[in-house]
Structure formats: C-alpha cells, structure tokens
Design a protein around this motif. Sequence first.
Motif, mmCIF file in Angstrom:
data_model
loop_
_atom_site.group_PDB
_atom_site.id
_atom_site.type_symbol
_atom_site.label_atom_id
_atom_site.label_comp_id
_atom_site.label_asym_id
_atom_site.label_seq_id
_atom_site.Cartn_x
_atom_site.Cartn_y
_atom_site.Cartn_z
ATOM 1 N N ARG A 48 4.610 -1.247 22.114
ATOM 2 C CA ARG A 48 3.877 0.064 21.543
ATOM 3 C C ARG A 48 4.522 0.378 20.180
ATOM 4 N N THR A 49 5.315 -0.555 19.550
ATOM 5 C CA THR A 49 5.834 -0.462 18.201
ATOM 6 C C THR A 49 5.304 -1.682 17.417
ATOM 7 N N SER A 50 3.762 -1.372 17.003
ATOM 8 C CA SER A 50 3.252 -2.387 16.161
ATOM 9 C C SER A 50 2.649 -1.771 15.018
ATOM 10 N N VAL A 51 2.067 -2.458 14.041
ATOM 11 C CA VAL A 51 1.399 -2.054 12.758
ATOM 12 C C VAL A 51 0.171 -2.667 12.652
ATOM 13 N N VAL A 52 -0.675 -2.174 11.828
ATOM 14 C CA VAL A 52 -1.915 -2.863 11.635
ATOM 15 C C VAL A 52 -2.181 -2.811 9.999
ATOM 16 N N ASP A 53 -2.950 -3.583 9.405
ATOM 17 C CA ASP A 53 -3.274 -3.534 7.943
ATOM 18 C C ASP A 53 -4.521 -2.971 7.876
ATOM 19 N N PHE A 54 -4.661 -1.953 6.941
ATOM 20 C CA PHE A 54 -5.853 -1.176 6.857
ATOM 21 C C PHE A 54 -6.165 -0.700 5.442
ATOM 22 N N GLY A 55 -6.953 -1.103 4.767
ATOM 23 C CA GLY A 55 -7.477 -0.908 3.430
ATOM 24 C C GLY A 55 -6.177 -1.213 2.323
ATOM 25 N N GLY A 56 -5.387 -2.317 3.012
ATOM 26 C CA GLY A 56 -4.359 -2.678 1.915
ATOM 27 C C GLY A 56 -3.214 -1.796 2.349
ATOM 28 N N TYR A 57 -2.970 -1.181 3.230
ATOM 29 C CA TYR A 57 -1.699 -0.330 3.610
ATOM 30 C C TYR A 57 -1.473 -0.804 5.196
ATOM 31 N N SER A 58 -0.178 -0.573 5.445
ATOM 32 C CA SER A 58 0.156 -0.740 6.844
ATOM 33 C C SER A 58 0.386 0.461 7.444
ATOM 34 N N PHE A 59 0.118 0.562 8.677
ATOM 35 C CA PHE A 59 -0.071 1.815 9.544
ATOM 36 C C PHE A 59 0.674 1.447 10.762
ATOM 37 N N ASN A 60 1.362 2.627 11.411
ATOM 38 C CA ASN A 60 1.994 2.340 12.509
ATOM 39 C C ASN A 60 1.068 2.433 13.721
ATOM 40 N N ILE A 61 0.821 1.646 14.588
ATOM 41 C CA ILE A 61 -0.029 1.905 15.635
ATOM 42 C C ILE A 61 1.008 1.929 16.915
ATOM 43 N N GLY A 62 1.133 3.496 17.420
ATOM 44 C CA GLY A 62 1.928 3.676 18.366
ATOM 45 C C GLY A 62 3.287 4.473 17.866
ATOM 46 N N ALA A 63 4.593 4.066 18.181
ATOM 47 C CA ALA A 63 5.494 4.746 17.566
ATOM 48 C C ALA A 63 5.596 5.165 15.909
ATOM 49 N N SER A 64 5.935 6.153 15.641
ATOM 50 C CA SER A 64 5.801 6.556 14.236
ATOM 51 C C SER A 64 6.916 7.279 13.867
ATOM 52 N N TRP A 65 7.460 8.086 14.766
ATOM 53 C CA TRP A 65 8.745 8.914 14.442
ATOM 54 C C TRP A 65 9.938 8.539 15.109
#
Length: 323
Positions: A48-65
């Motif tokens: 659940r600590t993964s990232v995805v590229d969206f619009g040229g930016y990296s976003f957390n998918i799951g844990a963020s804080w």
Amino acid sequence: LQTRSQENDYDVVIVGAGMSGISAAASLFDAGITNILILEAQDYIGGRTSVVDFGGYSFNIGASWISGACVDVRNKAQCAVDGHIPSETNPMLDLANKYGIEFVVQDWDSFVSLDFGGADHDYMDSNTAWDNYGNAAACVENIIVNITQGKIDDMSYSAALYLCGWQQPFTNIQKSVQWATFEFDAAQHARFVSAYGSAGTTFTEFGSQSLFITDAQGYQGITLGLASEFLDLSDIENEAKIQLNSPVSTVSYNQNGVSVTLDNGAQYTADYGIVTCSLGVLQSSIINFEPELPAWKRDALMTFGMGKYVPIYIKWPYDFWSE
C-alpha cells in the motif's frame, strides 16, 4: 528461532512485500537470520506504499503521511500534545531521513471554510462551531478515561460527542468541523469509530506533527530504501530472497513448520511463516489456511475495517490561493 526437526527450504517464509513484510525481513536480517524467502503477489515491492505517474507528477497511492512526528528534535516542546512532550522519534521519520525522502510539515491550520457556491461562512457561526466542537471533544476525553478505567462501557465516538452536547441536526459548518477535526483523520464516520479505540498514543509518543510525503519516490521510497538493505533491487528478477508475481493460494502449518503453495502450484517450506497480507485478503478466502486459523484470530480480523480515503488531485491553471 529454534530449528525444526524436519528439513525445510528456508528458516522463514514471509507472505507479502509491503512495509510490514519488508520490515519483518529487515528485523530477521538484523538478527542474523538470512535464509528467508519473501513471496509477493504483485509485480512490485511496497504494497500500500506505491506511487503512480499522473500528468508528469508522482502521486502517492495509499500511504501519504507520517503521522506523529517532531522534525526539530532540539525543541520537542513545540510538538507536545496535551502537555506531553514526545518521548521517542517516529521510526518512519528516521527511515525517511535516512533514505533522503522529502516531506513537508502539514499545516492543518491553513484553510478556508466556504459554503455552497463558494460563499464564505459567517465568521461568528464558524468560530462558534469550532469552539463548541472543541469543548465537546475535551469532554469526550473524560468519557474515554472512564471507559479505560472500566467505569462505563465503550461507545461510538459519535455517541460520546452527543453526551457532551454536540448533537444533531448539524448545520453545514458543524458537519465540516466534525469532518475536518475527526473524520478526516479517522477515515471513517464518528458513529463507526470506538471512543476507546480513538485514543491512540501515536501523537503523544512521537509528536503533534504530520508529515506529508512530497518526494518523487513517494512513501514507497521508504519501503524500497529499507528493502535495499538486504535485497539487490538492481537485479530483482534474480534476487533469491524475493519472488514477485507470486500469489499464494494455501498456507499449511504444523509442528514441523510451514508449507506455502502458490497459485501456479509451486511449493516452499520453512521452519516458520509470517503472513503480512492486507486486511482485505485476510478477511477473504483468497488464501486457504490449513488448518483453519483459530476462532479468536478470525474474530479479531473481522472486527477491523479499512479506512475510506479517496484522493482527488486537481491541477489549477494558476496560483490563486496565495491571495
């Protein structure tokens, strides 16, 4: 770990390569137990600590804080919660610093409260709502103390708020205050959260700050950093201590150890097994345990529920919020 009488393939098999599985493996390595195998159903390390590229930016998918922290260890008093100065450093903060993961201290006091159509809430109504909720929340703390001492039965946080004067019907601003103050953090409506269970010690022990991960690697960077301590991530396909794309179908266990069978029929034995799958997997029949897990453990699993977070990312054409 004591050696079993039966000859097994590994000392320990770990099911799941999320933060829990990787942390378990790291602890074993620190203890000198290196004959291990990690089995992961997905094609990546992180769970659940993964990232995805969206619009040229990296976003957390799951844990963020990283919840509960104090960045300036020289001035822990500034991170005190209800007069309690943090006594420890959050281990996740230590790892983020170790692996150079960037973050910002969340400023929860920087917000604007708007009504439908973007209209400002009435200043007096807004302040009154915040004050009334704060008084009710302080009252709830006393109820939790009584629950902890066994003087009264547990109840929902919503019921405790009601007993403390925070009662429906709520105005729009009152709903917003309750959501922003409690339900956003709990990821659940107050009526579904135990008053007793809401009294966590994370912020008391580690500090009042919440750190939002802004690093391009995301929270996953912490998990991968820890994994790199004992795995060769540059050649993960040939790394003998982990297998990706390896969903588990059956976990059999007895006095001789553990046998783990994959969906493709491959089987691995170990003296011990550690299962770190997500709650959803454990509550389902995706993995068959032989023998079935004891009733007390199944009951405990079913009492938990996952929080509900839906991140919505918006890209604005220009910076209007600074004004």
